[in-house]
Design a protein around this motif. Structure first.
Motif, PDB file in Angstrom:
ATOM      1  N   SER A 177       0.897  -1.204   0.046  1.00  0.00           N
ATOM      2  CA  SER A 177       0.112  -0.129  -0.008  1.00  0.00           C
ATOM      3  C   SER A 177       0.955   1.122  -0.095  1.00  0.00           C
ATOM      4  O   SER A 177       0.687   2.148  -0.893  1.00  0.00           O
ATOM      5  N   ARG A 178       1.759   1.311   0.876  1.00  0.00           N
ATOM      6  CA  ARG A 178       2.947   2.279   1.041  1.00  0.00           C
ATOM      7  C   ARG A 178       3.545   2.610  -0.506  1.00  0.00           C
ATOM      8  O   ARG A 178       3.692   3.691  -1.133  1.00  0.00           O
ATOM      9  N   GLN A 179       4.138   1.448  -0.654  1.00  0.00           N
ATOM     10  CA  GLN A 179       5.077   1.450  -1.875  1.00  0.00           C
ATOM     11  C   GLN A 179       4.419   1.918  -3.132  1.00  0.00           C
ATOM     12  O   GLN A 179       5.024   2.615  -3.992  1.00  0.00           O
ATOM     13  N   TYR A 180       2.885   1.379  -3.348  1.00  0.00           N
ATOM     14  CA  TYR A 180       2.380   1.591  -4.600  1.00  0.00           C
ATOM     15  C   TYR A 180       1.687   3.036  -4.578  1.00  0.00           C
ATOM     16  O   TYR A 180       0.896   3.392  -5.482  1.00  0.00           O
ATOM     17  N   GLY A 181       1.489   3.623  -3.276  1.00  0.00           N
ATOM     18  CA  GLY A 181       0.793   4.667  -3.086  1.00  0.00           C
ATOM     19  C   GLY A 181      -1.036   4.339  -3.329  1.00  0.00           C
ATOM     20  O   GLY A 181      -1.557   5.131  -3.906  1.00  0.00           O
ATOM     21  N   VAL A 182      -1.250   2.958  -2.933  1.00  0.00           N
ATOM     22  CA  VAL A 182      -2.721   2.791  -3.041  1.00  0.00           C
ATOM     23  C   VAL A 182      -3.247   2.513  -1.669  1.00  0.00           C
ATOM     24  O   VAL A 182      -2.444   2.293  -0.770  1.00  0.00           O
ATOM     25  N   SER A 183      -4.786   2.510  -1.675  1.00  0.00           N
ATOM     26  CA  SER A 183      -5.035   2.068  -0.372  1.00  0.00           C
ATOM     27  C   SER A 183      -4.965   0.465  -0.045  1.00  0.00           C
ATOM     28  O   SER A 183      -4.798  -0.246  -1.018  1.00  0.00           O
ATOM     29  N   ILE A 184      -5.066   0.114   1.376  1.00  0.00           N
ATOM     30  CA  ILE A 184      -5.067  -1.321   1.345  1.00  0.00           C
ATOM     31  C   ILE A 184      -6.017  -2.042   0.763  1.00  0.00           C
ATOM     32  O   ILE A 184      -5.808  -3.117   0.301  1.00  0.00           O
ATOM     33  N   LYS A 185      -7.483  -1.569   0.624  1.00  0.00           N
ATOM     34  CA  LYS A 185      -8.519  -2.219  -0.169  1.00  0.00           C
ATOM     35  C   LYS A 185      -7.909  -2.623  -1.481  1.00  0.00           C
ATOM     36  O   LYS A 185      -8.273  -3.720  -1.874  1.00  0.00           O
ATOM     37  N   THR A 186      -7.372  -1.689  -2.160  1.00  0.00           N
ATOM     38  CA  THR A 186      -6.782  -1.957  -3.547  1.00  0.00           C
ATOM     39  C   THR A 186      -5.871  -3.081  -3.505  1.00  0.00           C
ATOM     40  O   THR A 186      -5.844  -3.901  -4.262  1.00  0.00           O
ATOM     41  N   VAL A 187      -4.998  -3.099  -2.472  1.00  0.00           N
ATOM     42  CA  VAL A 187      -3.799  -4.143  -2.521  1.00  0.00           C
ATOM     43  C   VAL A 187      -4.645  -5.406  -2.203  1.00  0.00           C
ATOM     44  O   VAL A 187      -4.406  -6.532  -2.961  1.00  0.00           O
ATOM     45  N   LEU A 188      -5.685  -5.497  -1.386  1.00  0.00           N
ATOM     46  CA  LEU A 188      -6.317  -6.661  -1.161  1.00  0.00           C
ATOM     47  C   LEU A 188      -7.013  -7.387  -2.365  1.00  0.00           C
ATOM     48  O   LEU A 188      -7.180  -8.453  -2.524  1.00  0.00           O
TER      49      LEU A 188
END
Lengths: 496, 496
Positions: free
Chosen positions: A33-44
Motif C-alpha cells: 500500500s505504501r510502496q504503490y501509493g494505493v489503499s489497503i483495499k486496492t492491495v487486497l
C-alpha cells in the motif's frame, strides 16, 4: 483498467521477472500500500485477483507467497501433482502451480490455459460475497424465492416437541421420516424407489463425493460430460482420480458414440453425469438416450453417478425420468438434494447408491458421522404438512419466464456471434461468446465493475470453453440486472 | 446362550463348512425363520450378530451374503485391501474380509483378532438404537444434559430475524460471528487464537478427516496412540493410509520415547493424538509432555492432529492447555467441536490447521461445500447471550461425580483382577478385565441381556485390548444402571 488490475499486473510482472521467486513472500499488504501509493483495499483486491489467477497464495499468519513450491508437506491429493489429470487420455496432469493464462491482449485467439478449477470456483464465490456484486456468476438460487421461514417454523416446533435429541436416532442412513418423505416424492412422480436404499448426506456435494469414493480409487479414470458441473471435477480432484471429458451435446446430453469409444479403449472406473438440466448446459436428456447410457455402461459393469439436483425445477409438464429408472443392475448411484428446490442453507441431500449402498453408508459415517438432526426433521415436517408442490409450481413458472427473459436480453445486448443455451429446467444460461473472447478476462473486467459471471474455465480441465460464460437468472429482474447485461455486452464487444 | 446366538453359531458353522461360500447368499430371513423354526426377529438378530462378527453382510434389495469377495468394484480405500495397515511397521494389512475372531470357549487366552473397526463401531451404535439397551457402550453423552431447548430458541429467533438465508454468507471458513465466538472462548481460557485460522466443519469428525487429508496421502503412515479413539482409525482407513500404534500411558499419554524411536526409524506423515481426556483412557497429558511432543515432532516437520473435543469437560480447576499453545511452527492442526459440550445433533466442529489452513479450507469446500447455516448462527447466538459457563460448570460437576460412582461400582461388582482408569475429564471409563476375557464375547452376551458396552477391539488394530471395555457414565445413575453393572460383573466372573 482499474487501479487494482494495474497493480495486479505490475506484481505479476515482477513475479515473472523473478523479483519474487516461487515460494517467496511478496510484499505485505501494508508495505505494498505504501510502496504503490494505493489503499489497503486496492492491495487486497489485487492480491485476491492474483490468487484467482494462481499467481500467489495466502498463508495464515504469514502473508502472501508466490505459488510454485509447497513448503514442507504436499497436500495429499488435494492440489498440485495429485490433482485430476488433463482431459487428454494418457497425458499426465501438470505438476506444480497452475494458473489461468492471461493471453496478450493483441493475440487473435487465447492461449491454452490450465486452471485449478476449485480455486477458481471458490475465488468466484468469495467475490460474490465480499463485493456485493450483481450475482450473475452465482451457482446458487436466489434464497428469497424459497420457503425458508416456513421451514424454520417446523424447526421451532421440533424444539417444543422434544426436550432433547439423541444423535443415535439419526445415524446413517438418516432420519427415518425424512427418508420416507423422500421416497414418497419419487413414488408420487411415478418413479418408486426403495426407501432402504436412501442415505441422507450433507447436501448433494457429500453424496457425490461418497458415491465416487465407493466405486473408484485414487488413480482411476472417471468419465465426465464436457462441459461438466465443476463439483464433479472437484470430487475427482479431491480423491486423486483422473477425469476424461466426453463431448456433450447442448440438447441431447453426453455423446454416446464418443463415450462408447472411450470405454472400449480404456478402463473407466465410473461415469458422472447430470442428465436433467445439466449445469451449465440446461438440457434434459431424452428418455431413450438415458436408457442407452445405462445399457452402454451397464454392459461393462461401469457404475454411473447421476447428479439429479435440479430434478424438481423442470419447465415441462412432468418431472423427467432418471437414469436410476432404467437401471436393472444396481449400478446407478443417484444423488440429489433439497438445496435447489427447498433450502440451500439446510444442506440436506441424499444418495441412492444401488448395489454400493453399504459402502456409501459406511463412508458417510466415516466422513461426517451423521447429518444434523434438526434440519432433517424440519424438512420432513415441511414435506409432510406444507405446500411443497405449490411452492415448486410457482418456482418453475418463475424460472421458465426468467430463462426466456435472460436469453432475450443477452441476445439483445451482446455482439453478433453470441449464442445462448435453451434451458429445459434449472436457473442458469450458458452463453457462447465470439471465439476470441477470454472469459477470465471478461470475469475480471466485470468484477471490477461490480458484476460476477461464471467463466467457462470452471467447467472443464480443457480449454474448449474459454469463450463461454454461465449466467444465473434466479434473481428477480431489476434495472440493475439489465444494466449489468448491457455493460457485459459492451465489454464483450470491446474485447472481440 | 440365547436363541439368536445359537442360530448365529449354527449359520457361522455352516459358512465355515463351506455350505455358504464367500460371496454367496445365505438363507433369506423368511426362509431361515421357517427352516430353523424361530421368529423373524430372532433371525434378524442373529444376522446382525453375524454382521458384527464380519461373517456376512447385507446388500440392499438382495439379502445377506457371506463376506469375502466383493462383487464388481472394490471400494476405493474404504475397506478391504486398501484399509489401514496393521500396527506392526512393515507388515501389510490383511486383504479381503476381516472378522472379529471368536476364540474357542475352552482356550486359555484369546486368539489374535483382526477387526474391521468401523464396522464394529457402526454395528455397536446400531444395537444401541434398535434395542433400547442400557447405553454403557454409547460414545455419546446423554442428550438430556444439554441445553438443546435453549439453542433451538435461538434457531427460532433466527427465523424471525431473516426472511431468507444466503448460502454464500456462510461459505468456508464459516459464519463470521460463530468464528468470533469460538476465538473468544479460547481467549477467555487464556489461550488466544487467531480467528482467521478457524474453519468451521460438520462436527470434529469432518475436521479430523480434512486435517489428515491436508497433511498426508494414501499409503502414508500415521502414528496414533494405543489405545486410540476409533475416529482416528476411521480417518486413516478411509483415506487409504496406514496406522502405526504407539504405546500410551494411562495417565501421561503417548509414550514419547517410543514415539521418538518410531519417527527415527521410519517416515511418519502425521501423528494423531488426543492430549486432553483421551477416549478411552481419560488422561490429561501434563503440560511439559505436551511441549515435548510438539518439539519432538516439530523438529522433524511432522504435523500433529490434535483432537480436543473434550476440552470443556475437565474435572480440574481450569481448562487444560492444548498442543496448539506450544506450537511455533504452524504444524499443529487443532480439531474440536461443540458436540460434547453443547449439542451433538447440531454437528458443529472446527479446525485450526496452522500452516495447512488454506488446504483444509479448500478441502472443506470440496467435501461438504458449507456447514449448515442455522446451526452455526444458533450456536453463535447461544454463546453470545446465554449461560454457557453455568451449563458447563454443572456438567463438569455431574461428570466428575459420575466417574467416581461408576469406578466404585465396577470395582464392587466385577471380579478380582479388574482395573479401572482414573478419568481427568470426559464421560467414559476404561476397564481392564482379567486377561482371559474376550470383550467381543462379553459384548455379545451383554447385548443379549439388553446392555451395550464398548469392546476394546474398537480402539486398536492390534489385539492388545481384547480384555478391555469402555463404559459411558454420562447417563444419570438408576437402579437399571446398577443392575446392568452387576450383570456384567457376573458375566465376567463366569467367563474368567
Amino acid at each position: 483498467m482499474t487501479r487494482y488490475e494495474t497493480l495486479a499486473d505490475e506484481i505479476e510482472a515482477a513475479v515473472q521477472r523473478g523479483v519474487f521467486g516461487a515460494g517467496e513472500r511478496v510484499l505485505s499488504v501494508r508495505r505494498a500500500s505504501r510502496q504503490y501509493g494505493v489503499s489497503i483495499k486496492t492491495v487486497l483486491h489485487a492480491y485476491a485477483l492474483l490468487e484467482s489467477r494462481g499467481v500467489i497464495e495466502s498463508r495464515p499468519q504469514s502473508g502472501y507467497f508466490v505459488r510454485g513450491r509447497a513448503n514442507g508437506h504436499a497436500p495429499g491429493g488435494a492440489a498440485g501433482p495429485a490433482a485430476a489429470g488433463s482431459g487428454n487420455p494418457g497425458s499426465a496432469g501438470g505438476s506444480g502451480a497452475r494458473r489461468a493464462a492471461k493471453p496478450p491482449p493483441a493475440a487473435p485467439t487465447p492461449a491454452p490455459a490450465q486452471v485449478d478449477v476449485s480455486r477458481l470456483v471458490l475465488s468466484t464465490l468469495r467475490n460474490i460475497r465480499v463485493q456485493d456484486a450483481v450475482p450473475l456468476g452465482s451457482p446458487y438460487p436466489d434464497p428469497s424465492l424459497y420457503p425458508w421461514r416456513r421451514i424454520n417454523q417446523y424447526a421451532n416446533a421440533i424444539a417444543r416437541r422434544h426436550a432433547s435429541w439423541n444423535l443415535i436416532d439419526d445415524l446413517p442412513p438418516g432420519n427415518p421420516e425424512l427418508i420416507r418423505q423422500i421416497a414418497r416424492r419419487y413414488a408420487e412422480n411415478g418413479a418408486p424407489v426403495d426407501p432402504d436404499e436412501i442415505v441422507v448426506t450433507v447436501g448433494a456435494t457429500e453424496a457425490i463425493n461418497l458415491s465416487l469414493q465407493a466405486v473408484a480409487k485414487p488413480g482411476d479414470t472417471v468419465a465426465v460430460e464436457s462441459p461438466t458441473y465443476y463439483a464433479m471435477l472437484h470430487a475427482i480432484e479431491r480423491l486423486g482420480m483422473r477425469a476424461i471429458e466426453v463431448p456433450t451435446h447442448p440438447a441431447l446430453g453426453i455423446d454416446l458414440d464418443a463415450l462408447a469409444r472411450v470405454v472400449a479403449r480404456q478402463k473407466i472406473a465410473a461415469c458422472m453425469v447430470m442428465p436433467n438440466f445439466q449445469n451449465p448446459l440446461g438440457f434434459q436428456m431424452p428418455d431413450e438416450r438415458k436408457a442407452q447410457l445405462v445399457e452402454l455402461l451397464g454392459a461393462r459393469e461401469i457404475p454411473v453417478i447421476e447428479n439429479d439436483v435440479y430434478q424438481e425445477l423442470y419447465f415441462g409438464d412432468t418431472r423427467p425420468s432418471t437414469l436410476k429408472r432404467f437401471d436393472t443392475r444396481g449400478l446407478v448411484l443417484h444423488c440429489a438434494s433439497f438445496s435447489k428446490s427447498l433450502s440451500a442453507s439446510y444442506r440436506i441431500g441424499w444418495a441412492m447408491p444401488g448395489r454400493f449402498r453399504a459402502q456409501v453408508e459406511k463412508l458417510k459415517f466415516l466422513n461426517t458421522l451423521t447429518t444434523p438432526s434438526v434440519p432433517q426433521v424440519a424438512l420432513a415436517d415441511y414435506l409432510r404438512h406444507d405446500g411443497y408442490d405449490r411452492h415448486l409450481r410457482r418456482l418453475r413458472r418463475f424460472y421458465r419466464q426468467q430463462a426466456r427473459l435472460m436469453s432475450a436480453m443477452v441476445l439483445r445486448f451482446f455482439p453478433a456471434g453470441t449464442q445462448v443455451s435453451e434451458p429445459q429446467g434449472g436457473y442458469v444460461l450458458w452463453v457462447e461468446l465470439p471465439a476470441r473472447i477470454d472469459s477470465m478476462r471478461l470475469y475480471e473486467a466485470a468484477l471490477a465493475r461490480g458484476v460476477t459471471i461464471g467463466p467457462g474455465y470452471m467447467f472443464s480441465m480443457r480449454n474448449d470453453f474459454h469463450h463461454f460464460i454461465r449466467l444465473n437468472y434466479s434473481y428477480p429482474w431489476t434495472s440493475q440486472t439489465e444494466a449489468a447485461l448491457k455493460m457485459l455486452g459492451e465489454l464483450v464487444a470491446s474485447m472481440a
